[in-house]
Design a protein around this motif. Structure first.
Motif, PDB file in Angstrom:
ATOM      1  N   GLU A   1       0.823  -1.206   0.000  1.00 44.93           N
ATOM      2  CA  GLU A   1       0.000   0.000   0.000  1.00 44.93           C
ATOM      3  C   GLU A   1       0.854   1.250   0.000  1.00 44.93           C
ATOM      4  O   GLU A   1       0.530   2.251  -0.652  1.00 44.93           O
ATOM      5  N   ALA A   2       1.976   1.196   0.702  1.00 48.91           N
ATOM      6  CA  ALA A   2       2.843   2.375   0.790  1.00 48.91           C
ATOM      7  C   ALA A   2       3.687   2.579  -0.451  1.00 48.91           C
ATOM      8  O   ALA A   2       3.879   3.709  -0.915  1.00 48.91           O
ATOM      9  N   VAL A   3       4.188   1.486  -1.014  1.00 47.57           N
ATOM     10  CA  VAL A   3       5.155   1.576  -2.109  1.00 47.57           C
ATOM     11  C   VAL A   3       4.493   1.387  -3.460  1.00 47.57           C
ATOM     12  O   VAL A   3       4.925   1.948  -4.467  1.00 47.57           O
ATOM     13  N   GLY A   4       3.434   0.593  -3.490  1.00 50.17           N
ATOM     14  CA  GLY A   4       2.823   0.243  -4.755  1.00 50.17           C
ATOM     15  C   GLY A   4       3.472  -0.990  -5.339  1.00 50.17           C
ATOM     16  O   GLY A   4       4.459  -1.513  -4.804  1.00 50.17           O
ATOM     17  N   GLY A   5       2.929  -1.496  -6.429  1.00 54.40           N
ATOM     18  CA  GLY A   5       3.501  -2.680  -7.055  1.00 54.40           C
ATOM     19  C   GLY A   5       2.894  -3.951  -6.506  1.00 54.40           C
ATOM     20  O   GLY A   5       1.970  -3.940  -5.689  1.00 54.40           O
TER      21      GLY A   5
ATOM     22  N   LYS B   1       9.291  -5.537   2.216  1.00 60.97           N
ATOM     23  CA  LYS B   1       8.679  -5.449   3.545  1.00 60.97           C
ATOM     24  C   LYS B   1       9.725  -5.442   4.661  1.00 60.97           C
ATOM     25  O   LYS B   1       9.404  -5.094   5.800  1.00 60.97           O
ATOM     26  N   ASN B   2      10.961  -5.823   4.343  1.00 62.28           N
ATOM     27  CA  ASN B   2      11.998  -5.726   5.376  1.00 62.28           C
ATOM     28  C   ASN B   2      12.173  -4.285   5.848  1.00 62.28           C
ATOM     29  O   ASN B   2      12.401  -4.025   7.025  1.00 62.28           O
ATOM     30  N   MET B   3      12.041  -3.319   4.930  1.00 67.46           N
ATOM     31  CA  MET B   3      12.208  -1.920   5.313  1.00 67.46           C
ATOM     32  C   MET B   3      11.007  -1.418   6.110  1.00 67.46           C
ATOM     33  O   MET B   3      11.144  -0.553   6.984  1.00 67.46           O
ATOM     34  N   PHE B   4       9.832  -1.971   5.827  1.00 71.66           N
ATOM     35  CA  PHE B   4       8.662  -1.659   6.660  1.00 71.66           C
ATOM     36  C   PHE B   4       8.919  -2.121   8.093  1.00 71.66           C
ATOM     37  O   PHE B   4       8.683  -1.382   9.056  1.00 71.66           O
ATOM     38  N   VAL B   5       9.436  -3.335   8.234  1.00 69.47           N
ATOM     39  CA  VAL B   5       9.740  -3.873   9.560  1.00 69.47           C
ATOM     40  C   VAL B   5      10.821  -3.036  10.233  1.00 69.47           C
ATOM     41  O   VAL B   5      10.773  -2.797  11.449  1.00 69.47           O
ATOM     42  N   MET B   6      11.794  -2.574   9.469  1.00 68.90           N
ATOM     43  CA  MET B   6      12.855  -1.748  10.026  1.00 68.90           C
ATOM     44  C   MET B   6      12.269  -0.468  10.632  1.00 68.90           C
ATOM     45  O   MET B   6      12.637  -0.054  11.745  1.00 68.90           O
ATOM     46  N   GLY B   7      11.370   0.172   9.930  1.00 67.41           N
ATOM     47  CA  GLY B   7      10.719   1.366  10.454  1.00 67.41           C
ATOM     48  C   GLY B   7       9.897   1.068  11.687  1.00 67.41           C
ATOM     49  O   GLY B   7       9.865   1.857  12.645  1.00 67.41           O
TER      50      GLY B   7
ATOM     51  N   LEU C   1      16.218   3.837  -3.403  1.00 62.71           N
ATOM     52  CA  LEU C   1      16.231   4.538  -2.122  1.00 62.71           C
ATOM     53  C   LEU C   1      14.857   5.118  -1.806  1.00 62.71           C
ATOM     54  O   LEU C   1      14.405   5.055  -0.654  1.00 62.71           O
ATOM     55  N   ARG C   2      14.193   5.655  -2.796  1.00 66.59           N
ATOM     56  CA  ARG C   2      12.858   6.229  -2.571  1.00 66.59           C
ATOM     57  C   ARG C   2      11.900   5.167  -2.046  1.00 66.59           C
ATOM     58  O   ARG C   2      11.190   5.392  -1.050  1.00 66.59           O
ATOM     59  N   ASN C   3      11.860   4.007  -2.689  1.00 67.07           N
ATOM     60  CA  ASN C   3      10.950   2.946  -2.259  1.00 67.07           C
ATOM     61  C   ASN C   3      11.314   2.431  -0.871  1.00 67.07           C
ATOM     62  O   ASN C   3      10.441   2.124  -0.057  1.00 67.07           O
TER      63      ASN C   3
ATOM     64  N   MET D   1      12.684   4.106   1.558  1.00 67.41           N
ATOM     65  CA  MET D   1      12.272   5.078   2.563  1.00 67.41           C
ATOM     66  C   MET D   1      10.749   5.166   2.679  1.00 67.41           C
ATOM     67  O   MET D   1      10.224   5.420   3.771  1.00 67.41           O
ATOM     68  N   LEU D   2      10.037   4.942   1.582  1.00 62.55           N
ATOM     69  CA  LEU D   2       8.573   4.900   1.679  1.00 62.55           C
ATOM     70  C   LEU D   2       8.133   3.753   2.578  1.00 62.55           C
ATOM     71  O   LEU D   2       7.243   3.917   3.429  1.00 62.55           O
ATOM     72  N   ALA D   3       8.751   2.601   2.394  1.00 63.17           N
ATOM     73  CA  ALA D   3       8.413   1.445   3.225  1.00 63.17           C
ATOM     74  C   ALA D   3       8.827   1.698   4.676  1.00 63.17           C
ATOM     75  O   ALA D   3       8.080   1.383   5.615  1.00 63.17           O
ATOM     76  N   PHE D   4      10.018   2.255   4.869  1.00 66.10           N
ATOM     77  CA  PHE D   4      10.493   2.545   6.225  1.00 66.10           C
ATOM     78  C   PHE D   4       9.543   3.517   6.925  1.00 66.10           C
ATOM     79  O   PHE D   4       9.152   3.298   8.085  1.00 66.10           O
ATOM     80  N   ASP D   5       9.164   4.594   6.267  1.00 65.72           N
ATOM     81  CA  ASP D   5       8.284   5.588   6.875  1.00 65.72           C
ATOM     82  C   ASP D   5       6.923   5.004   7.197  1.00 65.72           C
ATOM     83  O   ASP D   5       6.304   5.355   8.219  1.00 65.72           O
ATOM     84  N   ALA D   6       6.432   4.094   6.335  1.00 69.48           N
ATOM     85  CA  ALA D   6       5.141   3.457   6.599  1.00 69.48           C
ATOM     86  C   ALA D   6       5.214   2.607   7.865  1.00 69.48           C
ATOM     87  O   ALA D   6       4.293   2.615   8.694  1.00 69.48           O
ATOM     88  N   GLY D   7       6.309   1.864   8.028  1.00 65.22           N
ATOM     89  CA  GLY D   7       6.473   1.068   9.236  1.00 65.22           C
ATOM     90  C   GLY D   7       6.643   1.929  10.465  1.00 65.22           C
ATOM     91  O   GLY D   7       6.099   1.636  11.535  1.00 65.22           O
TER      92      GLY D   7
END
Length: 605
Positions: free
Chosen positions: A144-148, A155-161, A190-192, A194-200
């Motif tokens: 939902e945050a990144v699209g695709g 999703k690892n970056m979502f978990v990181m956030g 990098l953009r994607n 950080m989008l995932a990180f910020d969402a998490g």
């Protein structure tokens, strides 16, 4: 609340202060859990925290189940943790395989994405041991945050956030680490990320406490977070190594790749050879030419190098050999840890073949053991083998950056003319060869050979000369043993039990000793960095304990003792020496060691 663990959250959210936390990420190797674990470890090193990591990865190219465990602490951290305080389960198989590693009352964060989007999302939970389960849709929230599609999720970056928010980590520093990692790639990557990180980071977890680490106790100064292979490489460069060759093999390969990149910057070269025998032979050629050189591999590769290493011992050439041990025999367990190559390192070649064997005790020590290997190889003109292992090669620890300038050795080729009395193999002195191109003032040029020889290097079949040269080569080990100081004992200097170890077991043994002492035993810990020859001052230390338990990651063998234990029993004839061994490819836990030691103390074998 225990100062070393996280208590599970109560019914209402609040904040809690922690000294330590063990977080285990469990997923597949393609999920990037090693990346986010590495980010956490590097962050710890930049915030005065201590850290130690542990990971498992599949040895197959197609990948498979994998974990990355991070132990972060405000004080001293000696192990990656016996049990996890927080388990992050990416899939059902991750949950099923690792829920037992979570301590009683721990917290499990799991992917609750609907199975229509993630087939292996966690749906079957085990509500036991007071574990708090919190479902978070890692996959769907990231998409939902990144699209695709889900396959492009990151999703690892979502978990990181998410972890950054839950533990109130230094977001700015963490984002800087992430930016440096992904900034080398396409801007969209990098953009994607950080989008995932910020969402998490923004995700509202709900009924879960927020945690704060106490301020780190590490002393001021520039600290780094890295792994053992990188520190070995840095130590080799500082030791003056400029040449060598190797063949790729897990878990040695990252040392080779870094040397191939770095050595040309210092006027050197590192060759990826066609096979292991060619690699060690090229390295011997560099040593013959007057340079300190290095080769390396893992156990299978060292087996193939052994004939040439026998030549290096007979010819008395200085070189460094690194064995990053893994599970064996044969191809064995390429990505798992074991300490089963000790006897191979000492006795692997044919004939009486003296060489020095060292073993670093932690990631920081990898730097200093490489420096020492360089000094010993030069001083005694013989191969020096460094026994690292898979755990040290991939484990990340935080520590103060070594003063490279203080330790730096700038290599120079010694072409000082030799007088008429110079002999390449003097019976009464240690060999130090004249490099090719050195002017021999007496007009007689030396010979370097793998045949038994006289003092001039000329082949000799004399029984008397062979005995004399064998004694000369052995004398190097005796001189080294007299030079090396005995290691210091941690804990009680006499009493019930002495724990003895080598290599990456240092931290678990130190902590196990402290636990035994807390239980009322008089216990000490002796850790050996110099495996062969053993320092002369060890025997008096052993004599002060009723029991001596050698803890190592290899098999008990036909006689009931691990490899170091057999060596110590042969050297000191002390019947109090016993073994605690394991061969499951995993690092020792504290409770494994304490239980094994207590069985010996109780007379239960």
């Amino acid at each position: 609340m225990s100062s070393s663990t996280i208590e599970s959250a109560g019914s209402s959210t609040s904040s809690r202060t922690l000294r330590n936390a063990v977080i285990r990420f469990a997923g597949n190797s393609q999920d990037g859990i090693q990346s986010i674990g590495g980010f956490l470890a590097r962050l710890a090193g930049r915030t005065a925290q201590e850290v130690m990591t542990y990971m498992t990865i599949p040895s197959t190219i197609s990948g498979g189940p994998s974990i990355f465990q991070v132990h972060i602490g405000s004080g001293q951290v000696l192990t990656s943790g016996d049990e996890a305080d927080v388990l992050v389960a990416f899939y059902q198989h991750s949950y099923d395989g690792h829920i037992s590693s979570l301590r009683d009352g721990g917290i499990c964060l799991y992917d609750s994405t609907p199975t229509s989007m993630e087939r292996d999302a966690v749906v079957n939970l085990k509500h036991e041991r007071g574990i708090k389960h919190i479902g978070i849709p890692f996959t769907s929230a990231t998409v939902e945050a990144v699209g695709g599609s889900p396959r492009d999720r990151g999703k690892n970056m979502f978990v990181m956030g998410l972890i950054c928010a839950v533990f109130n980590l230094d977001r700015d520093k963490l984002v800087g680490i992430i930016a440096r990692q992904f900034g080398k790639k396409d801007e969209q990557v990098l953009r994607n990320a950080m989008l995932a990180f910020d969402a998490g980071y923004a995700y509202q977890v709900g009924d879960l406490d927020r945690f704060f680490f106490e301020h780190g106790e590490a002393e001021a100064g520039h600290r780094i977070s890295t792994d053992g292979n990188q520190m070995l490489t840095l130590g080799l460069l500082a030791a003056g190594v400029r040449y060598g060759a190797a063949y790729p093999i897990t878990p040695w390969s990252t040392i080779m790749e870094t040397l191939r990149t770095e050595l040309p910057k210092y006027g050197g070269i590192y060759v990826q050879a066609e096979d292991e025998l060619a690699a060690v032979s090229l390295t011997i050629g560099a040593a013959f030419a007057g340079h300190l050189a290095v080769t390396g591999s893992s156990g299978p590769g060292l087996s193939l190098k052994m004939e040439a290493l026998s030549y290096a011992s007979m010819a008395e050439l200085p070189l460094i050999v690194i064995n990053v041990q893994r599970g064996g025999p044969s191809t064995g367990l390429p990505t798992s840890v074991e300490q089963s190559d000790l006897m191979q390192a000492i006795y692997g070649s044919h004939g009486d073949c003296p060489r020095i064997v060292l073993a670093p005790q932690d990631v920081e020590d990898c730097f200093y053991i490489a420096l020492e290997a360089g000094k010993l190889a030069r001083k005694y003109s013989c191969p020096v083998i460094i026994l690292s292992d898979q755990a040290l090669s991939s484990r990340i620890e935080a520590f103060h950056e070594p003063d490279v300038d203080m330790h730096w050795v700038e290599p120079t080729l010694n072409l000082t003319p030799k007088d008429a009395e110079f002999k390449p193999y003097p019976l009464e002195r240690t060999t130090h060869h004249a490099a090719p191109g050195t002017k021999m003032l007496g007009g007689k040029y030396p010979v370097v050979t793998g045949l038994e020889h006289d003092e001039w290097g000329h082949p000799s079949g004399s029984p008397k000369m062979h005995s004399a040269m064998t004694n000369k080569r052995r004398r190097k080990l005796l001189d080294a043993a007299a030079e090396i100081a005995a290691p210091k004992v941690h804990g009680d200097l006499e009493g019930d039990v002495l724990l003895v170890g080598w290599g990456s077991t240092y931290g678990p043994l130190r902590e196990s000793t402290d636990r035994l002492r807390a239980e009322g035993y008089k216990a000490g810990h002796l850790h050996l960095r110099h495996i062969h020859p053993l320092p002369n001052g060890i025997q008096p230390v052993l004599n002060h304990y009723k029991h001596i338990v050698v803890v190592e990651m290899n098999d008990y063998g036909a006689y009931g003792y691990g490899q170091l234990a057999m060596l110590l029993r042969a050297r000191f004839c002390n019947p109090a020496i016993r073994s605690v061994c394991k061969t499951d490819g995993l690092a020792f836990r504290i409770k494994d060691i304490v239980t094994g030691v207590e069985k010996h103390l109780a007379g239960v074998d």
